[in-house]
Design a protein around this motif. Structure first.
Motif, short mmCIF file in Angstrom:
data_model
loop_
_atom_site.label_atom_id
_atom_site.label_comp_id
_atom_site.label_asym_id
_atom_site.label_seq_id
_atom_site.Cartn_x
_atom_site.Cartn_y
_atom_site.Cartn_z
N LEU A 148 -11.24 29.37 27.02
CA LEU A 148 -10.47 29.03 28.21
C LEU A 148 -10.37 27.50 28.25
CD1 LEU A 148 -9.15 29.95 30.93
CD2 LEU A 148 -11.34 29.39 31.98
N VAL A 149 -9.15 27.00 28.26
CA VAL A 149 -8.93 25.56 28.35
C VAL A 149 -8.32 25.28 29.71
CG1 VAL A 149 -7.74 23.57 27.37
CG2 VAL A 149 -8.56 25.39 25.87
N ALA A 150 -8.99 24.39 30.47
CA ALA A 150 -8.50 24.00 31.79
C ALA A 150 -8.33 22.48 31.81
CB ALA A 150 -9.48 24.43 32.88
N ALA A 151 -7.20 22.04 32.35
CA ALA A 151 -6.93 20.61 32.47
C ALA A 151 -6.63 20.30 33.92
CB ALA A 151 -5.75 20.22 31.59
N THR A 152 -7.28 19.27 34.43
CA THR A 152 -7.08 18.86 35.82
C THR A 152 -6.51 17.45 35.84
OG1 THR A 152 -8.96 20.20 36.52
CG2 THR A 152 -8.20 18.50 38.06
N ASN A 153 -5.39 17.29 36.54
CA ASN A 153 -4.77 15.99 36.71
C ASN A 153 -5.50 15.28 37.85
OD1 ASN A 153 -3.15 13.78 37.22
ND2 ASN A 153 -1.28 14.95 37.58
N LEU A 154 -6.20 14.21 37.51
CA LEU A 154 -6.95 13.46 38.52
C LEU A 154 -6.12 12.32 39.11
CD1 LEU A 154 -10.34 13.28 36.56
CD2 LEU A 154 -9.66 14.94 38.32
N GLY A 155 -4.86 12.27 38.72
CA GLY A 155 -3.96 11.22 39.21
C GLY A 155 -2.85 11.80 40.05
N ASP A 156 -1.63 11.28 39.86
CA ASP A 156 -0.47 11.72 40.65
C ASP A 156 0.48 12.55 39.79
OD1 ASP A 156 1.20 10.03 39.11
OD2 ASP A 156 0.75 8.33 40.41
N ASN A 157 1.58 12.97 40.40
CA ASN A 157 2.59 13.76 39.69
C ASN A 157 3.90 13.00 39.54
OD1 ASN A 157 0.71 15.82 41.08
ND2 ASN A 157 1.76 16.99 39.49
N THR A 158 3.86 11.69 39.68
CA THR A 158 5.11 10.94 39.62
C THR A 158 5.10 9.84 38.58
OG1 THR A 158 4.33 9.49 41.39
CG2 THR A 158 5.67 11.39 42.04
N SER A 159 3.97 9.26 38.28
CA SER A 159 3.94 8.12 37.35
C SER A 159 4.31 8.56 35.94
CB SER A 159 2.55 7.47 37.35
OG SER A 159 1.59 8.40 36.89
N THR A 160 4.78 7.61 35.18
CA THR A 160 5.18 7.88 33.79
C THR A 160 4.61 6.79 32.90
OG1 THR A 160 7.24 8.84 34.58
CG2 THR A 160 7.13 8.28 32.26
N SER A 161 4.06 7.21 31.80
CA SER A 161 3.46 6.28 30.85
C SER A 161 4.52 5.44 30.16
CB SER A 161 2.66 7.07 29.80
OG SER A 161 2.24 6.24 28.76
N SER A 162 4.13 4.25 29.76
CA SER A 162 5.04 3.38 28.99
C SER A 162 4.98 3.70 27.50
CB SER A 162 4.66 1.91 29.21
OG SER A 162 3.33 1.69 28.79
N GLN A 163 4.09 4.61 27.10
CA GLN A 163 3.95 5.01 25.69
C GLN A 163 5.12 5.92 25.28
OE1 GLN A 163 1.31 3.97 23.71
NE2 GLN A 163 0.74 2.72 25.47
N PRO A 164 5.54 5.84 24.01
CA PRO A 164 6.57 6.79 23.55
C PRO A 164 5.96 8.20 23.46
CG PRO A 164 5.80 5.43 21.72
CD PRO A 164 5.13 4.91 22.97
N ASP A 165 6.67 9.19 23.92
CA ASP A 165 6.22 10.59 23.92
C ASP A 165 4.81 10.75 24.48
OD1 ASP A 165 8.60 11.50 22.69
OD2 ASP A 165 7.81 10.96 20.71
N PRO A 166 4.59 10.36 25.75
CA PRO A 166 3.24 10.46 26.30
C PRO A 166 2.81 11.92 26.43
CG PRO A 166 4.81 9.91 28.02
CD PRO A 166 5.56 9.87 26.72
N MET A 167 1.58 12.18 26.03
CA MET A 167 1.05 13.54 26.11
C MET A 167 -0.46 13.49 25.97
SD MET A 167 1.98 15.21 22.38
CE MET A 167 3.71 14.96 22.63
N VAL A 168 -1.08 14.61 26.29
CA VAL A 168 -2.50 14.79 26.02
C VAL A 168 -2.59 15.78 24.86
CG1 VAL A 168 -2.79 16.62 27.76
CG2 VAL A 168 -4.76 15.31 26.99
N THR A 169 -3.43 15.44 23.89
CA THR A 169 -3.59 16.27 22.69
C THR A 169 -5.05 16.66 22.53
OG1 THR A 169 -1.81 15.02 21.62
CG2 THR A 169 -3.18 16.37 20.20
#
Length: 181
Positions: A148-169
């Motif tokens: 079971l993999v669970a991910a919790t966003n501890l931030g907001d739902n609006t900001s966007t990273s300046s990195q190309p193709d931002p993602m969690v891997t």
């Protein structure tokens, strides 16, 4: 003369067979130990930042993955020790918590691995977890039926990273010594 040559040939052949003979020890098989090490991918996930931004309500996403490879008798009865290696990278603008749970067939949590990730830019987090004599109980691996993999966003739902193709891997692989004989 021909007859003497034949006798000489037979005598040489017989003597050469005797000189190469040695008592055979067929009990060597009992002393044989075959324990190769196998390595394979266990889990690979990529979640783009826009997918994280689309989650509303509780900021936790979870997914259960059937993983009977560890609990199959051919592996579970023969595994001696091993290492699970995790590689986790966050290039999103969000701090994240990722949890990987090992579950048995009844859904009971056998083990948990947790990762707290800062927002980008972060390096790749590499963690190795040993199972067996030098680590955690090997029964965790033997009885795992799903992950079971669970991910919790501890931030907001609006900001966007300046990195190309931002993602969690999240990548994981296992390297296990298995007794064949």
């Amino acid at each position: 003369m021909k007859k003497a040559g034949t006798y000489l040939w037979i005598a040489i052949t017989f003597l050469s067979l005797l000189s190469c003979m040695e008592d055979q020890d067929f009990n060597q098989y009992d002393d044989l130990s075959v324990t190769p090490t196998y390595e394979a991918s266990v889990l690979y996930l990529e979640v783009p930042e826009n997918t994280i931004n689309d989650i509303t309500g509780p900021d936790t996403y979870s997914q259960n993955f059937n993983f009977d490879a560890f609990s199959e008798n051919i592996f579970a009865d023969r595994v001696l020790e091993g290492v699970l290696t995790y590689q986790v990278e966050n290039t999103t603008s969000k701090p994240l918590e990722i949890e990987v749970q090992f579950l048995d067939e009844a859904g009971t949590v056998l083990d948990t691995e947790q990762f707290l990730l800062d927002p980008e830019p972060t390096g790749v987090v590499i963690r190795e977890i040993a199972y067996g004599p030098a680590g955690r109980n090997l029964d965790i691996i033997r009885n795992t039926s799903s992950l079971l993999v669970a991910a919790t966003n501890l931030g907001d739902n609006t900001s966007t990273s300046s990195q190309p193709d931002p993602m969690v891997t999240l990548k994981s692989s296992g390297k296990f010594m298995v007794r064949i004989k």
